[in-house]
Write a protein that holds these residues in place. Sequence first.
Motif, short mmCIF file in Angstrom:
data_model
loop_
_atom_site.label_atom_id
_atom_site.label_comp_id
_atom_site.label_asym_id
_atom_site.label_seq_id
_atom_site.Cartn_x
_atom_site.Cartn_y
_atom_site.Cartn_z
N THR A 11 0.81 -1.23 0.00
CA THR A 11 0.00 0.00 0.00
C THR A 11 0.84 1.27 0.00
O THR A 11 0.32 2.37 -0.23
N ASP A 12 2.14 1.15 0.24
CA ASP A 12 3.03 2.31 0.19
C ASP A 12 3.33 2.76 -1.24
O ASP A 12 3.88 3.84 -1.45
N LEU A 13 2.98 1.92 -2.20
CA LEU A 13 3.25 2.26 -3.60
C LEU A 13 2.18 3.24 -4.10
O LEU A 13 1.20 2.86 -4.73
N SER A 14 2.41 4.48 -3.85
CA SER A 14 1.44 5.52 -4.21
C SER A 14 1.87 6.25 -5.48
O SER A 14 3.01 6.14 -5.93
N ARG A 15 0.96 7.03 -6.03
CA ARG A 15 1.28 7.85 -7.19
C ARG A 15 2.39 8.84 -6.85
O ARG A 15 3.29 9.10 -7.65
N ARG A 16 2.33 9.41 -5.65
CA ARG A 16 3.35 10.37 -5.22
C ARG A 16 4.72 9.70 -5.14
O ARG A 16 5.73 10.29 -5.53
N TRP A 17 4.74 8.48 -4.64
CA TRP A 17 6.00 7.72 -4.55
C TRP A 17 6.59 7.52 -5.94
O TRP A 17 7.78 7.75 -6.18
N ALA A 18 5.76 7.08 -6.88
CA ALA A 18 6.22 6.86 -8.25
C ALA A 18 6.64 8.16 -8.91
O ALA A 18 7.61 8.20 -9.69
N GLN A 19 5.93 9.25 -8.59
CA GLN A 19 6.24 10.55 -9.19
C GLN A 19 7.66 10.98 -8.87
O GLN A 19 8.38 11.50 -9.73
N GLY A 20 8.08 10.75 -7.64
CA GLY A 20 9.44 11.13 -7.25
C GLY A 20 10.50 10.40 -8.06
O GLY A 20 11.53 10.98 -8.42
N ILE A 21 10.26 9.12 -8.34
CA ILE A 21 11.23 8.34 -9.12
C ILE A 21 11.23 8.79 -10.58
O ILE A 21 12.29 9.00 -11.18
N VAL A 22 10.05 8.97 -11.14
CA VAL A 22 9.96 9.42 -12.54
C VAL A 22 10.62 10.79 -12.71
O VAL A 22 11.37 11.02 -13.68
N ASN A 23 10.38 11.70 -11.78
CA ASN A 23 10.93 13.06 -11.89
C ASN A 23 12.46 13.10 -11.78
O ASN A 23 13.10 14.07 -12.21
N HIS A 24 13.03 12.06 -11.22
CA HIS A 24 14.49 11.99 -11.17
C HIS A 24 15.07 11.90 -12.58
O HIS A 24 16.19 12.36 -12.83
N TYR A 25 14.31 11.32 -13.51
CA TYR A 25 14.77 11.15 -14.89
C TYR A 25 14.11 12.13 -15.85
O TYR A 25 14.71 12.49 -16.87
N ALA A 26 12.88 12.53 -15.56
CA ALA A 26 12.14 13.45 -16.43
C ALA A 26 11.41 14.44 -15.54
O ALA A 26 10.31 14.18 -15.03
N ALA A 27 12.01 15.60 -15.34
CA ALA A 27 11.54 16.56 -14.34
C ALA A 27 10.10 17.03 -14.56
O ALA A 27 9.39 17.30 -13.59
N ASP A 28 9.67 17.09 -15.80
CA ASP A 28 8.34 17.63 -16.09
C ASP A 28 7.28 16.55 -16.33
O ASP A 28 6.12 16.87 -16.62
N ALA A 29 7.66 15.32 -16.21
CA ALA A 29 6.72 14.22 -16.47
C ALA A 29 5.69 14.12 -15.34
O ALA A 29 5.98 14.45 -14.19
N LYS A 30 4.50 13.66 -15.70
CA LYS A 30 3.42 13.50 -14.72
C LYS A 30 2.96 12.04 -14.66
O LYS A 30 2.71 11.42 -15.69
N VAL A 31 2.87 11.54 -13.44
CA VAL A 31 2.35 10.19 -13.22
C VAL A 31 0.84 10.29 -13.02
O VAL A 31 0.36 11.04 -12.17
N SER A 32 0.09 9.54 -13.80
CA SER A 32 -1.37 9.59 -13.69
C SER A 32 -1.92 8.46 -12.83
O SER A 32 -2.99 8.61 -12.22
N ASP A 33 -1.17 7.34 -12.75
CA ASP A 33 -1.72 6.20 -12.02
C ASP A 33 -0.62 5.17 -11.78
O ASP A 33 0.34 5.08 -12.55
N ILE A 34 -0.77 4.39 -10.70
CA ILE A 34 0.11 3.26 -10.44
C ILE A 34 -0.75 2.10 -9.98
O ILE A 34 -1.65 2.27 -9.14
#
Length: 358
Positions: A11-34
């Motif tokens: 349950t710790d796998l949240s959209r916010r959690w994934a967003q932080g990882i994605v933004n490390h590689y693509a600063a402007d990318a947006k996560v819509s769902d996990i």
Amino acid sequence: MKQNILVHRPTDLSRRWAQGIVNHYAADAKVSDISIQSVSVGTSTRLRVLVNHDAPHIVPLRWFVKTPSLAIKSRIITALPRLLHKEVHFYQSLSKASPVKLPHILAAQTRCCHGSTLVMTDLAESGFTPGQPDDALSIHQARQVIKQLARFHAHYWNNRQLLQTHRWLSGFNNRAEHYMGNLLAVPLMKQGLKLAVNLVPINLHKPALHYAANRHRITQSLATGPQTLVHHDCHPGNLFWQDEQPGFLDWQLVRMGEGIGDVAYFLATSLKPDCRRAHEAELLNLYRESLTKHGVEEIDDKNLYQRYRAHLSYAFEAMIVTLAVGGMMERSSNIELIKRTSAAVYDHDSLVALSVGS
């Protein structure tokens, strides 16, 4: 990566959690769902997740997340020696220089007393085929793995600086693992042999129990040869494949040790007994020739065989202990690997030779 990515439960796998990882590689990318695609619990908890975002050309959509085991017994066995902690450190500090194929790591973090989390690209996303623990490899596949093991071992052969530079390879983690292994060796061996019923030849039971009772001395004797970095858990389920070339997964047990120990573990677990018997000598010779090709000198054939014979005992112990603990591997796979490793130690009198040597 400065973001806290530690995961303790699915349950710790949240959209916010994934967003932080994605933004490390693509600063402007947006996560819509996990979404979690699957959960597998063994020595660790392994989650396959689908992360929908708008930069798939930069960051993959399918991830593989590895966290401490949700199974109580497995967690107890792995927590004190901090096995996942060791794997995270391997990927953070040694993977870039590794001469063998490894999975692509997206994020990794470990904190004392707070756990460890490893996030990698799902193998299928990269076009890789993951192995299964009870896969029976072909002789062609076995040759490829042996050549890669030799290449890996030669790269770190007699590198005395590794333990000083990477202290996580030794110290408390290793002492805790050895202490627990020696403390639990006899009861786990007894339980494993009991559960294995007729899978282990009866004349191996007594030397197996002798091995367990003398585990501390025997493991010390199995670490007296030339030292290199070893995987220490090289069974088919910890391999992946691309165009018939192997890659290596699950570095929780990485350590300094004898390279021939990896070879013994691999051949005992990965080949059907008849195939191993037919090609064993050829594969050991291929390992020696490959080491020489990569700059390792003075490999004695007779000594190499004797060390191989001795190291087969650990492959057998590992599979029996896995059965005794339970929940660390699919039971059907565990049973198959017990059959294979029992045949290997029986063929070479490995446990009997260790018993005589005490």
